[in-house]
Scaffold this motif. Structure first.
Motif, PDB file in Angstrom:
ATOM      1  N   SER A  64       0.857  -1.186   0.000  1.00 17.75           N
ATOM      2  CA  SER A  64       0.000   0.000   0.000  1.00 17.75           C
ATOM      3  C   SER A  64       0.890   1.231   0.000  1.00 17.75           C
ATOM      4  N   ILE A  65       0.390   2.305  -0.572  1.00 18.25           N
ATOM      5  CA  ILE A  65       1.149   3.556  -0.624  1.00 18.25           C
ATOM      6  C   ILE A  65       0.218   4.691  -0.222  1.00 18.25           C
ATOM      7  N   ALA A  66       0.701   5.558   0.643  1.00 19.48           N
ATOM      8  CA  ALA A  66      -0.020   6.788   0.981  1.00 19.48           C
ATOM      9  C   ALA A  66       0.817   7.947   0.448  1.00 19.48           C
ATOM     10  N   ALA A  67       0.160   8.916  -0.149  1.00 22.87           N
ATOM     11  CA  ALA A  67       0.889  10.043  -0.719  1.00 22.87           C
ATOM     12  C   ALA A  67       0.145  11.345  -0.469  1.00 22.87           C
ATOM     13  N   LEU A  68       0.925  12.399  -0.330  1.00 25.47           N
ATOM     14  CA  LEU A  68       0.396  13.757  -0.207  1.00 25.47           C
ATOM     15  C   LEU A  68       1.019  14.592  -1.317  1.00 25.47           C
ATOM     16  N   THR A  69       0.204  15.307  -2.065  1.00 28.90           N
ATOM     17  CA  THR A  69       0.738  16.297  -2.986  1.00 28.90           C
ATOM     18  C   THR A  69       0.589  17.639  -2.283  1.00 28.90           C
ATOM     19  N   CYS A  70       1.659  18.402  -2.258  1.00 28.51           N
ATOM     20  CA  CYS A  70       1.698  19.646  -1.486  1.00 28.51           C
ATOM     21  C   CYS A  70       1.868  20.832  -2.435  1.00 28.51           C
ATOM     22  N   TYR A  71       0.970  21.796  -2.294  1.00 28.38           N
ATOM     23  CA  TYR A  71       0.962  22.974  -3.164  1.00 28.38           C
ATOM     24  C   TYR A  71       0.956  24.228  -2.309  1.00 28.38           C
ATOM     25  N   LYS A  72       1.805  25.188  -2.675  1.00 26.68           N
ATOM     26  CA  LYS A  72       1.825  26.486  -2.013  1.00 26.68           C
ATOM     27  C   LYS A  72       2.176  27.510  -3.088  1.00 26.68           C
TER      28      LYS A  72
END
Length: 177
Positions: free
Chosen positions: A29-37
């Motif tokens: 399983s993979i958990a991911a966050l895409t982060c935008y600023k």
């Protein structure tokens, strides 16, 4: 480890055959966050988790694993996090809700019940499946993890790909004044 079914080309009368081992009970399983600023480079933060194969062991991420991912993401990002999540039941677990309420740097919003087209991480999975995981018969779970890490690392250093996944959703970022 179960290979996807796909169509391919070959010489007439020579059907290509890829031999694979029987179905494996192991899962990754993979958990991911895409982060935008606004004004900063987009980022991808991820954690793979291998199923240990035990019948009593958890096969996927628990709310504690997501909590640890958020803590790990907060350190390099260094600011408040506004998290937009899908409606996975673990994302709405009581322990994770309590954790978020106790942190002033974390605000959570949820996407509508079924809206993968609004989730930029779905674009990341699509890039991974169509690129680094396509046309490969994985021999071992380690081989699969290696390819996943290589693909995610490549995406991680290409902020234009991460930005494209966000642009595909049609969402916008409106920073607070």
């Amino acid at each position: 480890m179960t290979p996807p079914q796909a169509k391919t080309w070959s010489l007439r009368g020579r059907t290509p055959v890829v031999r694979v081992r029987g179905r494996s009970r192991r899962r990754i399983s993979i958990a991911a966050l895409t982060c935008y600023k606004p004004g900063h480079r987009s980022r991808l933060i991820y954690r793979p988790r291998r199923d240990d194969g035990r019948r009593d062991g958890r096969k996927s991420f628990s709310w504690r694993d997501y909590r640890d991912l958020l803590i790990a993401a907060h350190q390099p990002l260094g600011g408040p996090i506004v998290l937009v999540w899908d409606n996975l039941n673990v994302h709405k677990a009581a322990g994770l809700r309590e954790f978020a309420e106790a942190r002033d740097w974390l605000t959570i919003y949820y996407l509508p019940p079924y809206a993968p087209d609004l989730n930029p991480v779905e674009g990341i999975w699509s890039l991974l499946r169509r690129g680094w995981l396509s046309n490969v018969a994985f021999s071992t779970p380690e081989h699969l993890v290696q390819r996943i890490r290589r693909g995610l690392r490549h995406i991680q250093y290409r902020s234009d790909l991460i930005d494209g996944c966000f642009a595909e959703t049609g969402l916008t970022i409106n920073p607070r004044p």
